[in-house]
Design a protein around this motif. Sequence first.
Motif, short mmCIF file in Angstrom:
data_model
loop_
_atom_site.label_atom_id
_atom_site.label_comp_id
_atom_site.label_asym_id
_atom_site.label_seq_id
_atom_site.Cartn_x
_atom_site.Cartn_y
_atom_site.Cartn_z
N ARG A 1 -18.17 15.11 48.71
CA ARG A 1 -17.31 16.07 48.00
C ARG A 1 -16.55 16.95 48.99
N PRO A 2 -15.61 16.35 49.67
CA PRO A 2 -14.87 17.08 50.71
C PRO A 2 -14.11 18.29 50.19
N GLY A 3 -13.60 18.23 48.97
CA GLY A 3 -12.86 19.37 48.42
C GLY A 3 -13.73 20.61 48.31
N MET A 4 -14.96 20.43 47.90
CA MET A 4 -15.88 21.56 47.77
C MET A 4 -16.28 22.09 49.14
N VAL A 5 -16.53 21.19 50.08
CA VAL A 5 -16.89 21.61 51.44
C VAL A 5 -15.70 22.35 52.08
N GLN A 6 -14.50 21.85 51.83
CA GLN A 6 -13.30 22.51 52.35
C GLN A 6 -13.14 23.91 51.76
N THR A 7 -13.36 24.05 50.47
CA THR A 7 -13.26 25.35 49.81
C THR A 7 -14.27 26.33 50.41
N ALA B 1 -13.32 22.94 35.34
CA ALA B 1 -11.93 22.56 35.66
C ALA B 1 -11.62 22.84 37.12
N ALA B 2 -12.08 23.97 37.62
CA ALA B 2 -11.85 24.32 39.02
C ALA B 2 -12.52 23.32 39.94
N PHE B 3 -13.75 22.91 39.63
CA PHE B 3 -14.44 21.88 40.42
C PHE B 3 -13.61 20.60 40.47
N GLU B 4 -13.11 20.18 39.31
CA GLU B 4 -12.32 18.95 39.25
C GLU B 4 -11.04 19.05 40.06
N VAL B 5 -10.33 20.16 39.91
CA VAL B 5 -9.07 20.34 40.62
C VAL B 5 -9.31 20.41 42.13
N ILE B 6 -10.35 21.12 42.54
CA ILE B 6 -10.67 21.20 43.97
C ILE B 6 -11.02 19.82 44.51
N ALA B 7 -11.79 19.05 43.75
CA ALA B 7 -12.16 17.70 44.19
C ALA B 7 -10.93 16.81 44.34
N GLU B 8 -9.98 16.96 43.46
CA GLU B 8 -8.77 16.12 43.49
C GLU B 8 -7.74 16.60 44.51
N ARG B 9 -7.55 17.91 44.61
CA ARG B 9 -6.42 18.45 45.38
C ARG B 9 -6.81 19.23 46.63
N GLY B 10 -8.10 19.50 46.79
CA GLY B 10 -8.53 20.30 47.93
C GLY B 10 -8.33 21.78 47.67
N TYR B 11 -8.76 22.57 48.64
CA TYR B 11 -8.74 24.03 48.53
C TYR B 11 -7.33 24.58 48.33
N ARG B 12 -6.41 24.17 49.19
CA ARG B 12 -5.04 24.71 49.14
C ARG B 12 -4.31 24.26 47.88
N GLY B 13 -4.57 23.06 47.42
CA GLY B 13 -3.87 22.54 46.25
C GLY B 13 -4.45 23.00 44.93
N ALA B 14 -5.57 23.71 44.98
CA ALA B 14 -6.23 24.17 43.75
C ALA B 14 -5.59 25.48 43.29
N SER B 15 -4.46 25.37 42.65
CA SER B 15 -3.77 26.57 42.17
C SER B 15 -4.38 27.05 40.86
N LEU B 16 -4.18 28.34 40.59
CA LEU B 16 -4.65 28.89 39.31
C LEU B 16 -3.97 28.18 38.15
#
Length: 194
Positions: free
Chosen positions: A96-102, A18-33
């Motif tokens: 996968r920019p969200g993962m690279v950003q994280t 779920a965290a991978f999916e949320v990070i991919a969709e919303r990026g590091y900052r948007g990946a809230s708990l």
Amino acid sequence: MTAARPRSEERREAILRAAFEVIAERGYRGASLAAVAERAGLTQQGLLHHFPGKEALLVAVLEERDRWDTGGGGASGRSGWRLDLLATLVEYNAMRPGMVQTFSALLGESVTDSHPARAFFVRRYTAVRADMAELLRTEFGERLPCGLTPERAAPLLTAVLDGLQYQWLLDPESVDMAAAFRDFMVLVGWEEVK
């Protein structure tokens, strides 16, 4: 007690997915708990039972990413890397920019002594440098075409890989990570100009 352990492991894996999916969709900052908990079908309190905070969750995501990227070995404890596979990994990271950003955001923050991800990155870079030295030794023996030993070249190779990610995140229209990495390989004599 044995039945609870596998269920807990399954829940942890579901949270990481779920965290991978949320990070991919919303990026590091948007990946809230809260967003990760909702995606995993948990309350935020339920998620916190498995991960004490956002940094702990993100470090676990990065550890899992390392295992996936290397076919299960993670940083260290693996060899089998090949130089051509590094170029493929750079291409994959561009998708996968969200993962690279994280990864990049946590890495930048982890340079402070008290950051919860600091120990992860210290361990990871020690292992990655050892892995890169092993890869270079396998490809070139005790001396690279430029004359450096694998141990001396490994930190440079690692710096290029991560430095390209930062540049790409800041200006993806101007920086083609995969092309720049191939150019680096040509520059240091590891690949012929095509």
